[in-house]
Write an enzyme that holds these catalytic residues in place. Structure first.
Site, PDB file in Angstrom:
ATOM      1  N   ASP A 473       0.686  -0.997   0.027  1.00  0.00           N
ATOM      2  CA  ASP A 473      -0.239   0.087   0.099  1.00  0.00           C
ATOM      3  C   ASP A 473       0.908   1.256   0.408  1.00  0.00           C
ATOM      4  O   ASP A 473       2.230   1.455   0.068  1.00  0.00           O
ATOM      5  CB  ASP A 473      -0.917   0.334   1.353  1.00  0.00           C
ATOM      6  CG  ASP A 473      -2.585   1.001   0.861  1.00  0.00           C
ATOM      7  OD1 ASP A 473      -2.677   1.900  -0.130  1.00  0.00           O
ATOM      8  OD2 ASP A 473      -2.914   0.891   1.780  1.00  0.00           O
ATOM      9  N   ASP A 543     -11.075   1.184  -3.241  1.00  0.00           N
ATOM     10  CA  ASP A 543     -11.589   1.487  -2.288  1.00  0.00           C
ATOM     11  C   ASP A 543     -12.853   1.667  -2.291  1.00  0.00           C
ATOM     12  O   ASP A 543     -13.423   0.578  -1.604  1.00  0.00           O
ATOM     13  CB  ASP A 543     -10.883   2.630  -1.616  1.00  0.00           C
ATOM     14  CG  ASP A 543      -9.908   1.869  -0.621  1.00  0.00           C
ATOM     15  OD1 ASP A 543      -9.073   1.107  -0.350  1.00  0.00           O
ATOM     16  OD2 ASP A 543      -8.667   3.078  -0.253  1.00  0.00           O
TER      17      ASP A 543
HETATM   18  C1  DGJ Z   1      -5.771   1.940   1.884  1.00  0.00           C
HETATM   19  C2  DGJ Z   1      -6.459   1.034   1.337  1.00  0.00           C
HETATM   20  O1  DGJ Z   1      -6.788   0.903  -0.100  1.00  0.00           O
HETATM   21  C3  DGJ Z   1      -6.954   0.045   2.191  1.00  0.00           C
HETATM   22  O2  DGJ Z   1      -7.185  -1.312   0.923  1.00  0.00           O
HETATM   23  C4  DGJ Z   1      -6.513  -0.559   2.747  1.00  0.00           C
HETATM   24  O3  DGJ Z   1      -5.717  -1.733   2.836  1.00  0.00           O
HETATM   25  C5  DGJ Z   1      -6.031   0.331   3.716  1.00  0.00           C
HETATM   26  N1  DGJ Z   1      -4.995   1.087   3.030  1.00  0.00           N
HETATM   27  C6  DGJ Z   1      -5.651   0.042   5.348  1.00  0.00           C
HETATM   28  O4  DGJ Z   1      -4.870   1.697   5.711  1.00  0.00           O
END
Ligand code: DGJ
Length: 715
Positions: A473, A543
């Protein structure tokens, strides 16, 4: 594939699908300048391309510079459009003139050191032309590379700039690719924000410069490093289009300039706004690659070329061709609030449904109960997992599931042991405040000690247990983007050096753990680009897991990137029911993002069937040919199809249930000849599927979907 025609002084890069012509043109002083007069449908006689330059008869060369198709235009000599190269010499002058000095041809694709690139598996599947240009006054040399594959309608280009003079030069702009076409074109690009990445926008021609860029430190949610020039009558299935995509994950700019002289120029490369590079004598600077795909049968044909190139010659490692596991990720199920027992509950239900992998997301390290702390301290949190990671991984394995883990390697929390030990390891400008976003700062990835630390910290965890997947991430953009070691005129190198550092770390870790499947991520799909795909064959698309939003996000993403690059999960909220969400997620690397341990028996049974279906068809969705049939940006229906030798899969989605209307019908495209079995047992021909189409069966009410799987009959 590449010929030099000495009589006409031109290079012809060609295969059955494309011609690209580069030619030499004498300027008023007798120097040879390099043009790219043609890029498009195969030319029977490549010298015909020169006619696109020859209409300059009778016009003075100075004026011609405003519309000539320079292969590597420079500043300071009468070409006022966007340029690829701007240098500043010791006297502060910004003038460079590049003249042809030589060329060479090599088998295979150009390989870059430290930057992502496409590749050839055998030397005879591609050929590369290198052309050298030189500025006599400063000694600056540019080596332009053009790779063409036997069977792809694409040219992969890049530029390497070398200081062959005796004084230090500063690169203020170091572009990757320039394409100049006669006429006016629509421009298509992918824009967005967090939660609505890669929306499709088509902009009409205008006599001005249209530009997309990023100055955020990553390719970003807002603009993807991708643009298409297309005729105004080009559709998904017909017409000419040129798609340009940078193989790069950092700050970029793509400019499309339409001059008053009926010529359109596209320049792609690093973003000059956040870039400057000091080039000492003998030093060189390699710009990222750009991929230019041409199609004369519409956007789908262009996308299919990008997909094939990326699936087969950009992704690397064993996971390139393997079927991707169906996973459940705990983020939306628990956020930071989980323990060993909760994980086992979710994983236990997952095993019963046939799901193949459990992914533990954010919150397993340091004392991270929320997002204010612990990034950088990659040590398991024994409060949540008292028996450690290894025990959890073993327990998940004992259920028959693989185990995946989340990292955010490029970040540091001010509340972390790492920050207390190394407050100078984050990006910062001495004397200024350090702006936090999501309560975190960014590690200075331009520093080799920071890179080494991350390689070791992540590798230590990966060695400590049998981990088979990593979600990588990256959750914030740059502010105060400075570094203690980049001083004395090197401050402008930070943004690019950051990405070079990220690439070094990604390369080291993915090479050391080739069996681990890596998935990129950046606050959802904020770094979804071809650079990342070189190291990680899949990226979390967004997301936003609402199925309605996902239709647009996945549709837009597919204009450039293959479905096998897109993480797509079923969540527990938003529009539609679990069936519709599963039908949408089928369009990418399938998984679940919800608490399986609290679902109804009815929904669990639907999920079990989805998993079973996905295992049967994922070869087709991940490796087959993907075609968009109806756009969520245009109307009530969204549709796409996947095709391989075994089957055709048609996915159709309806937003609003119309009243008093006839059944919808979707015609399929380019179906291989033969007979296909419909779900009801009827046999239909490819011809019927293309000419008459299929009728989806929708449920009641708004937001409904149908997935029709047509099995090809053996002859
Ligand atoms: C952002 C990501 O896009 C999410 O899927 C998740 O992993 C969060 N960060 C966790 O902090």
């Amino acid at each position: 594939m590449i010929q030099y025609d000495a009589e006409n002084r031109l290079f012809h890069l060609h295969n059955a699908q494309i011609s690209c012509v580069l030619s030499l043109l004498k300027d008023e002083l007798g120097y040879d300048e390099l043009m790219m007069p043609y890029f498009g449908t195969p030319l029977a006689d490549p010298s015909a391309a020169l006619k696109q330059i020859n209409h300059t008869n009778g016009v003075s060369f100075d004026t011609d510079r405003q519309y000539l198709p320079y292969a590597c235009p420079t500043d300071g000599r009468g070409d006022y459009r966007p340029v690829m190269l701007r240098t500043r010499d010791a006297a502060g002058q910004r003038c460079s003139e590049l003249f042809f000095t030589g060329y060479r041809m090599e088998s295979g694709a150009q390989q870059l050191n430290g930057l992502p690139c496409t590749y050839a598996e055998s030397p005879d599947e591609a050929q590369t032309l290198y052309i050298t240009l030189r500025d006599e006054w400063t000694g600056l040399e540019a080596e332009l590379a053009y790779t063409i594959y036997n069977d792809l309608s694409a040219v992969i280009t890049s530029a390497c700039y070398r200081n062959g003079g005796t004084e230090t030069l500063v690169l203020e702009n170091a572009g990757s690719f320039c394409l100049t076409l006669p006429g006016r074109y629509d421009m298509l690009h992918l824009h967005g924000a967090w939660g609505r990445e890669r929306s499709v926008e088509r902009v009409a021609p205008a006599t001005m410069t249209r530009m997309i860029d990023s100055a955020r430190g990553s390719s970003g949610h807002e603009h993807n490093p991708f643009a298409v020039l297309m005729d105004s009558d080009t559709t998904e299935f017909s017409g000419r289009c040129w798609g340009v995509n940078l193989v790069y994950s950092g700050d970029f700019a793509i400019s499309v300039d339409e001059s008053p002289f009926d010529s359109t120029r596209l320049v792609a490369g690093l973003n000059p706004r956040t870039f400057e590079w000091r080039l000492e004598p003998e030093a060189q600077f390699q710009a990222p690659q750009a991929v230019c795909v041409y199609a004369d049968k519409g956007l789908n044909a262009m996308s299919q070329t990008f997909h094939k190139l990326y699936r087969t010659r950009l992704y690397r490692g064993p996971w390139r061709d393997r079927e991707r596991p169906i996973l459940v990720n705990n983020w939306e199920a628990t956020y930071f609030n989980f323990d060993h027992e909760k994980v086992m509950q979710i994983a236990g239900t997952a095993a019963k449904l046939g799901i193949e992998m459990f992914v533990l997301d954010d919150g397993w390290f340091g004392h991270r109960d929320n997002d204010t702390t612990s990034l950088g301290d990659w040590v398991v949190d024994r409060r949540k997992l008292p028996d450690g990671l290894e025990k959890l991984v073993d327990d998940v394995h004992s259920l028959g599931l693989k185990f995946g883990l989340w990292f955010e390697p490029e970040m540091i929390s001010p509340d972390s042991d790492l920050y207390r030990a190394h407050p100078d390891w984050c990006l910062h400008v001495t004397g200024r405040r350090r702006t936090e976003a999501r309560n975190q700062l960014i590690l200075d990835m331009s520093r080799s000690d920071v890179q080494d630390y991350i390689i070791e910290a992540v590798s230590t965890v990966l060695r400590s247990a049998d981990i088979q997947y990593v979600k990588w991430d990256m959750n914030r953009n740059f502010t105060e983007a400075g570094s203690d070691w980049l001083t004395d005129g090197r401050e402008g190198e930070l943004a690019h050096r950051y990405i070079l550092g990220v690439y070094r770390v990604m390369d080291a870790i993915t090479t050391a753990f080739p069996e681990i499947l890596f998935e990129g991520c950046s606050g959802g799909g904020g770094r979804f680009d071809a650079g990342i795909l070189h190291y990680m064959p899949q990226i979390w698309t967004s997301d936003n897991t609402d199925a309605g939003a996902r239709l647009k996000i996945q549709y837009g993403t597919s204009i450039c990137y293959p479905p096998s690059a897109m993480g797509a999960h079923v969540c527990s909220h938003g529009r539609g029911n679990v069936k519709v969400r599963g039908d949408v997620a089928l369009g990418g690397n399938f998984g679940y993002e919800l608490d399986l341990s609290v679902q109804t028996e009815e929904d669990l049974e639907i999920m079990r069937q989805q998993v079973e279906r996905m295992k049967k068809i994922r070869h087709t969705t991940q490796q087959g040919i993907f075609t968009r049939l109806a756009s969520p940006f245009d109307g009530n229906l969204t549709a796409w199809q996947f095709v391989d030798d075994e089957r055709v899969i048609v996915c159709i989605y309806r937003a609003i249930a119309p009243s008093n209307s006839v059944r919808e019908r979707i015609r399929l495209h380019q179906i291989p000849a033969g007979n296909y079995q419909m779900p009801d047992g009827r046999i239909v021909t490819a011809n019927e599927l293309e000419c008459v189409g299929v009728c989806p069966t929708f449920g009641h009410g708004d937001f409904s979907s149908d997935v029709i799987i047509l099995e090809k009959q053996k002859d």
